[in-house]
Design an enzyme around this catalytic site. Structure first.
Site, mmCIF file in Angstrom:
data_model
loop_
_atom_site.group_PDB
_atom_site.id
_atom_site.type_symbol
_atom_site.label_atom_id
_atom_site.label_comp_id
_atom_site.label_asym_id
_atom_site.label_seq_id
_atom_site.Cartn_x
_atom_site.Cartn_y
_atom_site.Cartn_z
ATOM 1 N N GLY A 117 148.414 27.154 -3.421
ATOM 2 C CA GLY A 117 148.430 28.598 -3.232
ATOM 3 C C GLY A 117 149.612 29.115 -2.440
ATOM 4 N N LYS A 174 138.234 28.735 -8.471
ATOM 5 C CA LYS A 174 137.821 28.955 -7.073
ATOM 6 C C LYS A 174 136.808 30.107 -7.029
ATOM 7 C CE LYS A 174 142.151 26.880 -5.728
ATOM 8 N NZ LYS A 174 143.254 26.737 -4.777
ATOM 9 N N GLU A 222 139.903 22.670 -0.079
ATOM 10 C CA GLU A 222 139.240 23.852 0.496
ATOM 11 C C GLU A 222 137.814 23.530 0.905
ATOM 12 O OE1 GLU A 222 140.296 26.448 -2.735
ATOM 13 O OE2 GLU A 222 142.388 26.282 -2.123
ATOM 14 N N HIS A 276 137.675 18.932 -3.157
ATOM 15 C CA HIS A 276 138.833 19.830 -3.071
ATOM 16 C C HIS A 276 139.161 20.087 -1.601
ATOM 17 C CE1 HIS A 276 141.390 23.335 -3.415
ATOM 18 N NE2 HIS A 276 141.603 22.965 -4.660
ATOM 19 N N SER A 298 150.405 24.897 -6.872
ATOM 20 C CA SER A 298 151.451 25.820 -7.315
ATOM 21 C C SER A 298 152.079 25.441 -8.657
ATOM 22 C CB SER A 298 152.530 25.977 -6.227
ATOM 23 O OG SER A 298 151.973 26.579 -5.060
ATOM 24 N N GLU A 341 146.576 16.717 -4.859
ATOM 25 C CA GLU A 341 146.928 18.087 -4.500
ATOM 26 C C GLU A 341 147.390 18.114 -3.041
ATOM 27 O OE1 GLU A 341 144.750 21.133 -7.173
ATOM 28 O OE2 GLU A 341 143.397 20.622 -5.535
ATOM 29 N N ASN A 382 141.052 25.625 -11.993
ATOM 30 C CA ASN A 382 140.056 25.797 -10.929
ATOM 31 C C ASN A 382 140.098 27.262 -10.516
ATOM 32 O OD1 ASN A 382 138.522 25.821 -8.617
ATOM 33 N ND2 ASN A 382 139.901 24.507 -7.419
#
Ligand code: 13P
Length: 245
Positions: free
Chosen positions: A167, A11, A93, A91, A205, A161, A9
């Site tokens: 991240g 992003k 985010e 996701h 990660s 996730e 991904n």
């Protein structure tokens, strides 16, 4: 048989100029034993999906509608027209930045199915939820709400996730990943006739140095990788670890 998937991904990183990364992945994995997927920003899908074989190209989001007055949005059909065969929905985010709910995510997954895309539906607990012991109940709510009843092993991939692992360089322990994946698998088996065959990815990660340990966990069928998918040199060892798992 479950598909094993190494998914990147990107992003909000990368343009058509990132072609060299796709080319490098093709050179390193000409005949991969797993599915390799790159989800670049939508603006780069058309360019990067040209001659991408055997690398699959996907979107990072889609609108629930096929077309219409939705400024700035992109439909699942448009992703297909640009050359995508997968789309990530839900996701964390997008849940945070765009207030996406499980109900909306389920609608997006259905829009993906209607267009012929495979949906990668993301779920995962926040740090506060992990710390107050509600991880599995949060997962249950997300699975119940974000997976349509029409999900099958053909059209759906579930990505676990943990938000606090994205991240951050922090990952759950292998036991923690195993616990959540076993829990999700049990829920998928109970609800879907082919839940046993739905691919279940871990994300957060993942890097070359921890991938083999994560892929050795039962019910981990691959990874959804952010930062370590941007460069072929970083992503390729993760793909190899999955091939050798
Ligand atoms: P990182 O691999 O950068 O932690 O991102 C994970 C992720 O959010 C993939 O969707």
């Amino acid at each position: 048989m479950r598909r094993k998937i190494a998914a990147g991904n990107w992003k909000m990183n990368g343009t058509a100029a990132a072609r060299s990364e796709i080319t490098a992945l093709q050179a390193a994995h000409p005949d991969p034993r797993v599915d390799i997927l790159i989800c670049p920003p939508a603006t780069a899908i058309a360019a990067l999906s040209e001659n991408a074989h055997p690398i699959h190209i996907g979107g990072q989001d889609c609108h629930v509608a096929t077309h219409g007055a939705h400024t700035g949005d992109i439909s699942a059909q448009m992703l297909v027209a640009a050359g995508a065969d997968h789309v990530i929905v839900g996701h964390s985010e997008r849940r945070t930045d765009h207030q996406e709910t499980d109900a909306l995510i389920a609608q997006k997954a259905q829009a993906a199915y209607a267009a012929g895309l495979k949906a990668i539906i993301c779920i995962g607990e926040s740090l506060a939820e992990r710390e107050n012991g509600s991880t599995l109940s949060v997962i249950d709510v997300q699975l119940a709400g974000a997976l349509p009843d029409t999900a099958t092993a053909q059209n759906t991939v579930v990505a676990y996730e943990p938000v606090w692992a994205i991240g951050t360089g922090k990952t759950p322990t292998l036991d923690q990943i195993a616990e959540v994946h076993a829990h999700i698998r049990a829920r998928l088996r109970a609800r879907f006739s082919d839940g046993e065959n739905m691919s279940l990815l871990y994300g957060g990660s993942v890097k070359g140095s921890n991938a083999a340990d994560i892929f050795a966990i039962p019910d981990v069928d691959g990874a959804l990788v952010g930062g370590a998918s941007l460069k072929a040199d970083d992503f390729s060892p993760i793909i190899s670890a999955l091939e050798n798992a």
